[in-house]
Design an enzyme around this catalytic site. Structure first.
Site, PDB file in Angstrom:
ATOM      1  N   LYS A 180      59.470  53.202  33.561  1.00 24.55           N
ATOM      2  CA  LYS A 180      58.569  52.371  34.365  1.00 24.55           C
ATOM      3  C   LYS A 180      57.842  51.389  33.446  1.00 24.55           C
ATOM      4  O   LYS A 180      56.991  51.786  32.649  1.00 24.55           O
ATOM      5  CB  LYS A 180      57.532  53.230  35.101  1.00 24.55           C
ATOM      6  CG  LYS A 180      56.827  52.439  36.186  1.00 24.55           C
ATOM      7  CD  LYS A 180      55.375  52.792  36.379  1.00 24.55           C
ATOM      8  CE  LYS A 180      54.397  51.948  35.647  1.00 24.55           C
ATOM      9  NZ  LYS A 180      54.341  50.524  35.963  1.00 24.55           N
ATOM     10  N   GLY A 233      49.905  52.688  26.084  1.00 25.18           N
ATOM     11  CA  GLY A 233      49.005  51.916  26.934  1.00 25.18           C
ATOM     12  C   GLY A 233      47.566  52.198  26.552  1.00 25.18           C
ATOM     13  O   GLY A 233      47.258  52.539  25.411  1.00 25.18           O
ATOM     14  N   SER A 234      46.697  52.080  27.532  1.00 19.33           N
ATOM     15  CA  SER A 234      45.266  52.202  27.246  1.00 19.33           C
ATOM     16  C   SER A 234      44.880  53.662  26.974  1.00 19.33           C
ATOM     17  O   SER A 234      45.535  54.596  27.453  1.00 19.33           O
ATOM     18  CB  SER A 234      44.461  51.678  28.435  1.00 19.33           C
ATOM     19  OG  SER A 234      44.757  52.453  29.571  1.00 19.33           O
ATOM     20  N   GLU A 255      50.708  56.801  22.815  1.00 20.70           N
ATOM     21  CA  GLU A 255      50.184  55.822  21.852  1.00 20.70           C
ATOM     22  C   GLU A 255      49.206  54.940  22.606  1.00 20.70           C
ATOM     23  O   GLU A 255      49.547  54.407  23.664  1.00 20.70           O
ATOM     24  CB  GLU A 255      51.320  54.980  21.265  1.00 20.70           C
ATOM     25  CG  GLU A 255      52.256  55.758  20.369  1.00 20.70           C
ATOM     26  CD  GLU A 255      51.586  56.347  19.149  1.00 20.70           C
ATOM     27  OE1 GLU A 255      50.470  55.914  18.801  1.00 20.70           O
ATOM     28  OE2 GLU A 255      52.165  57.263  18.560  1.00 20.70           O
ATOM     29  N   CYS A 289      48.550  46.093  19.574  1.00 19.06           N
ATOM     30  CA  CYS A 289      47.745  47.298  19.343  1.00 19.06           C
ATOM     31  C   CYS A 289      47.319  47.380  17.883  1.00 19.06           C
ATOM     32  O   CYS A 289      46.302  47.983  17.570  1.00 19.06           O
ATOM     33  CB  CYS A 289      48.495  48.543  19.767  1.00 19.06           C
ATOM     34  SG  CYS A 289      50.126  48.615  19.080  1.00 19.06           S
ATOM     35  N   GLN A 336      43.162  40.076  31.687  1.00 17.59           N
ATOM     36  CA  GLN A 336      42.922  39.978  30.248  1.00 17.59           C
ATOM     37  C   GLN A 336      41.906  38.882  29.941  1.00 17.59           C
ATOM     38  O   GLN A 336      41.018  39.047  29.110  1.00 17.59           O
ATOM     39  CB  GLN A 336      44.239  39.661  29.527  1.00 17.59           C
ATOM     40  CG  GLN A 336      45.081  40.868  29.221  1.00 17.59           C
ATOM     41  CD  GLN A 336      44.384  41.738  28.201  1.00 17.59           C
ATOM     42  OE1 GLN A 336      43.844  42.786  28.562  1.00 17.59           O
ATOM     43  NE2 GLN A 336      44.348  41.326  26.957  1.00 17.59           N
ATOM     44  N   GLU A 390      37.826  48.324  22.136  1.00 13.74           N
ATOM     45  CA  GLU A 390      39.009  47.475  21.999  1.00 13.74           C
ATOM     46  C   GLU A 390      38.876  46.277  22.931  1.00 13.74           C
ATOM     47  O   GLU A 390      38.653  46.437  24.132  1.00 13.74           O
ATOM     48  CB  GLU A 390      40.259  48.278  22.358  1.00 13.74           C
ATOM     49  CG  GLU A 390      41.518  47.487  22.141  1.00 13.74           C
ATOM     50  CD  GLU A 390      42.766  48.272  22.508  1.00 13.74           C
ATOM     51  OE1 GLU A 390      42.798  48.854  23.598  1.00 13.74           O
ATOM     52  OE2 GLU A 390      43.694  48.295  21.685  1.00 13.74           O
TER      53      GLU A 390
HETATM   54  P1  NDP Z   1      47.592  50.563  30.776  1.00 12.87           P
HETATM   55  O1  NDP Z   1      47.167  51.883  30.291  1.00 12.87           O
HETATM   56  O2  NDP Z   1      46.829  49.910  31.832  1.00 12.87           O
HETATM   57  O3  NDP Z   1      49.094  50.630  31.312  1.00 12.87           O
HETATM   58  C1  NDP Z   1      50.135  51.174  30.546  1.00 12.87           C
HETATM   59  C2  NDP Z   1      51.219  51.667  31.481  1.00 12.87           C
HETATM   60  O4  NDP Z   1      50.722  52.783  32.226  1.00 12.87           O
HETATM   61  C3  NDP Z   1      51.666  50.628  32.516  1.00 12.87           C
HETATM   62  O5  NDP Z   1      53.044  50.765  32.744  1.00 12.87           O
HETATM   63  C4  NDP Z   1      50.861  51.041  33.746  1.00 12.87           C
HETATM   64  O6  NDP Z   1      51.424  50.619  34.956  1.00 12.87           O
HETATM   65  C5  NDP Z   1      50.936  52.551  33.606  1.00 12.87           C
HETATM   66  N1  NDP Z   1      49.931  53.264  34.384  1.00 12.87           N
HETATM   67  C6  NDP Z   1      48.779  52.804  34.920  1.00 12.87           C
HETATM   68  N2  NDP Z   1      48.133  53.812  35.572  1.00 12.87           N
HETATM   69  C7  NDP Z   1      48.910  54.915  35.458  1.00 12.87           C
HETATM   70  C8  NDP Z   1      48.797  56.261  35.917  1.00 12.87           C
HETATM   71  N3  NDP Z   1      47.745  56.675  36.607  1.00 12.87           N
HETATM   72  N4  NDP Z   1      49.785  57.128  35.617  1.00 12.87           N
HETATM   73  C9  NDP Z   1      50.857  56.731  34.902  1.00 12.87           C
HETATM   74  N5  NDP Z   1      51.022  55.462  34.444  1.00 12.87           N
HETATM   75  C10 NDP Z   1      50.056  54.572  34.705  1.00 12.87           C
HETATM   76  O7  NDP Z   1      47.714  49.653  29.470  1.00 12.87           O
HETATM   77  P2  NDP Z   1      48.131  48.142  29.365  1.00 12.87           P
HETATM   78  O8  NDP Z   1      49.447  47.902  30.001  1.00 12.87           O
HETATM   79  O9  NDP Z   1      46.968  47.350  29.796  1.00 12.87           O
HETATM   80  O10 NDP Z   1      48.401  47.985  27.788  1.00 12.87           O
HETATM   81  C11 NDP Z   1      47.432  47.626  26.886  1.00 12.87           C
HETATM   82  C12 NDP Z   1      47.011  48.838  26.088  1.00 12.87           C
HETATM   83  O11 NDP Z   1      48.132  49.392  25.411  1.00 12.87           O
HETATM   84  C13 NDP Z   1      46.028  48.496  25.014  1.00 12.87           C
HETATM   85  O12 NDP Z   1      44.938  49.381  25.079  1.00 12.87           O
HETATM   86  C14 NDP Z   1      46.789  48.692  23.715  1.00 12.87           C
HETATM   87  O13 NDP Z   1      46.035  49.069  22.622  1.00 12.87           O
HETATM   88  C15 NDP Z   1      47.751  49.741  24.083  1.00 12.87           C
HETATM   89  N6  NDP Z   1      48.908  49.689  23.208  1.00 12.87           N
HETATM   90  C16 NDP Z   1      49.040  50.677  22.268  1.00 12.87           C
HETATM   91  C17 NDP Z   1      50.078  50.668  21.381  1.00 12.87           C
HETATM   92  C18 NDP Z   1      50.250  51.764  20.393  1.00 12.87           C
HETATM   93  O14 NDP Z   1      51.363  52.000  19.953  1.00 12.87           O
HETATM   94  N7  NDP Z   1      49.208  52.500  20.015  1.00 12.87           N
HETATM   95  C19 NDP Z   1      51.086  49.611  21.395  1.00 12.87           C
HETATM   96  C20 NDP Z   1      50.839  48.611  22.411  1.00 12.87           C
HETATM   97  C21 NDP Z   1      49.786  48.684  23.294  1.00 12.87           C
HETATM   98  P3  NDP Z   1      50.876  49.274  35.684  1.00 12.87           P
HETATM   99  O15 NDP Z   1      51.189  48.165  34.752  1.00 12.87           O
HETATM  100  O16 NDP Z   1      51.647  49.252  36.934  1.00 12.87           O
HETATM  101  O17 NDP Z   1      49.408  49.470  35.886  1.00 12.87           O
END
Ligand code: NDP
Length: 499
Positions: A180, A233-234, A255, A289, A336, A390
């Site tokens: 996803k 993600g976040s 991550e 990130c 953003q 962040e």
């Molecule tokens: P989010 O956490 O908002 O989303 C990440 C993914 O999780 C998306 O596919 C999102 O779907 C999905 N998601 C959202 N809600 C849920 C849920 N309840 N259950 C399961 N999946 C869910 O992060 P961003 O996309 O905004 O990415 C930015 C973040 O990613 C930053 O904080 C950054 O630091 C981090 N990041 C970390 C990295 C690392 O390796 N440490 C590398 C790159 C980024 P949808 O888009 O549909 O909401």
């Protein structure tokens, strides 16, 4: 006003078939540099679509796991060829939906190809180990087994490299996948899935659904057929997923965010340090990130560092990432944009000095995009929110440090621990920093950015939990280790009473 009527509609990929979501609904994704331009319409999937994708992955799991790993590797080598053929198209898709400069997007494509090349070769190296048994006539060894069905949930900021650095080791290890992508960047994801399909992945091995993580994400985490979840993600979502997945005894890898610092000591080579900080803070619009969001500068070099930093940052050209002459592209989405502008306001209110930038660009060529100037704050105190949280945009907070220990203290005084760097010519200082910085990745005389595909990637504290990605650790996450004892003696024998 966006016009999505002429944009192509893309489908989910389940059990080897491209198909609509059962919702019958799609959503548009717009180009962040020209928000009236829709790059495609994508399926608004429902939990039932996620269940169908999981069922397809489950049905394909046994056959895929029994295929010899070098044969799985051969499919990845085919995918590598196709990635090479479609590299330009992939880079353009990344820039169109995520916004980053096309050169950065091409760098991301090359990184994805390196990952596939590395993972394909690992198909011949999924080593266990043998060891002498404590019993006579007994052979003891370990083997790697796949987990089964794995859910991959990815963010928008690296719409190709992050999915591929999960997918490639996951597939080589013999797992089937439900993937996803972030809702903001599904076009690159569609193309990635097309490539693996063309490379010959059997139906059901890779399944793909788009739609809101807030609804289908729960299904992916909670369905009992899903054995492992790899998420980037976040920190907020990653923490919630880790809690729920762990409760259900799933294998979890998350991550998450970062608040990475570059430390510049008095003896630093500024010809390296300043471009390193500029690239780290403002490259890819600060939406990495591993971006440099803090510079910690020793007091003796502070003024010289700042004047060069301001000069080089002011020279950056802002504009549409498709224009090769631009250094800083738009932010990826309205969300953003609003977040970054909010933090610039918070920094000013908290009493930090806004030294450069800070404006939302809205005139002329910027009118239809999410542009914010590269922004530098000075006089930042460790307790301020812009020092701790962040921001994920082109905003750099600068601190003054009285020496190495003070710099390391400021570096470590955040909840995150992804990456950091130090600029010094002094090996003693460099090693003191390497040994005491609270980060999963450390760099000396280089930016906080990136990493190599054959080395582990990930962070400490709120930056990550579970096994590291990439390197050999990346394969370990996607495998279970099974220990085998074979008694080949002719008759009965005395056995241990310990366990
Ligand atoms: P989010 O956490 O908002 O989303 C990440 C993914 O999780 C998306 O596919 C999102 O779907 C999905 N998601 C959202 N809600 C849920 C849920 N309840 N259950 C399961 N999946 C869910 O992060 P961003 O996309 O905004 O990415 C930015 C973040 O990613 C930053 O904080 C950054 O630091 C981090 N990041 C970390 C990295 C690392 O390796 N440490 C590398 C790159 C980024 P949808 O888009 O549909 O909401």
């Amino acid at each position: 006003m966006t016009d999505n009527s002429s944009a192509k509609t893309h489908q989910n990929f389940i059990g080897g078939k491209w198909q609509d979501s059962i919702s019958g609904q799609v959503y548009p994704v717009a180009n962040p540099a020209h928000t009236s331009q829709v790059v495609g319409n994508f399926q608004s999937s429902l939990p039932q679509d996620a269940e169908n994708a999981i069922a397809a992955a489950d049905a394909a799991a046994k056959d895929w796991a029994s295929m010899p790993a070098p044969q799985r590797g051969a499919i990845l080598y085919k995918a590598l060829d196709i990635f090479g053929r479609r590299a330009q198209e992939l880079a353009e898709a990344i820039t169109m939906e995520e916004g980053k400069p096309i050169a950065d997007a091409m760098g991301e494509v090359k990184r994805a190809m390196n990952i596939i090349e590395y993972a394909a070769g690992e198909g011949r190296r999924l080593f266990g180990y043998t060891t002498p048994s404590e019993l006579p006539d007994t052979v003891a060894y370990t083997v790697k087994r796949p987990l089964g069905v794995v859910a991959l949930i990815t963010p928008w900021n690296f719409p190709l490299a992050i999915p591929v650095w999960k997918l490639a080791p996951c597939l080589i290890a013999g797992n089937t996948v439900v993937y996803k992508p972030a809702s903001a960047t599904p076009l690159t994801a569609v193309k990635t899935v097309e490539i693996f399909e063309e490379a010959g992945l059997p139906p059901g091995v890779l399944n793909f659904i788009t739609g809101p993580g807030s609804s289908i994400g729960n299904t992916l985490v909670e369905d009992p057929r899903v054995a492992g979840i790899s998420f980037t993600g976040s920190t907020e979502i990653g923490t919630a997923i880790t809690a729920r997945g762990s409760e259900l005894l799933k294998k979890m890898q998350c991550e998450m965010g970062g608040k990475n610092a570059a430390i510049i000591m008095n003896d630093a080579d500024l010809e390296k340090a300043v471009p390193g900080v500029v690239q780290g803070a403002f490259g890819s619009t600060g939406q990495r990130c591993t971006a440099t969001s803090r510079a910690i500068v020793e007091d003796g070099i502070y003024d010289e560092f700042m004047s060069t930093l301001i000069e080089q940052t002011s020279a950056l050209k802002i504009g549409d990432g498709m224009d090769e002459s631009k250094d800083v592209a738009p932010l990826s989405s309205r969300n953003q944009l609003e977040t970054v502008l909010e933090y610039i306001g918070i920094g000013t209110e908290e009493g930090a000095k806004l030294t450069l930038g800070g404006h939302h660009l809205q005139d002329g060529e910027f009118a239809d995009g999410y542009y914010v100037e590269p922004t530098i704050f000075e006089d930042v105190k460790p307790e301020m929110r812009i020092a701790q949280e962040e921001i994920f945009g082109p905003v750099l907070s600068v601190f003054k440090a009285s020496g190495l220990q003070d710099a390391i203290r400021i570096n470590n005084d955040v909840e995150f621990g992804l990456s950091s760097s130090i600029y010094t010519r002094d090996l003693v200082q460099a090693h003191e920093y390497i040994n005491t910085s609270h980060n999963g990745m450390v760099h000396v005389n280089a930016p906080t950015l990136g990493g190599e595909v054959h080395l582990p990637f990930g962070g400490l504290g709120s930056s990550g939990i579970g096994q590291r990605e990439q390197g050999t650790e990346g394969f370990d996450f996607f495998s279970e280790t099974v220990t085998v004892y074979i008694d080949h003696s002719a008759g009965a024998k005395e056995r241990s009473r310990f366990i």
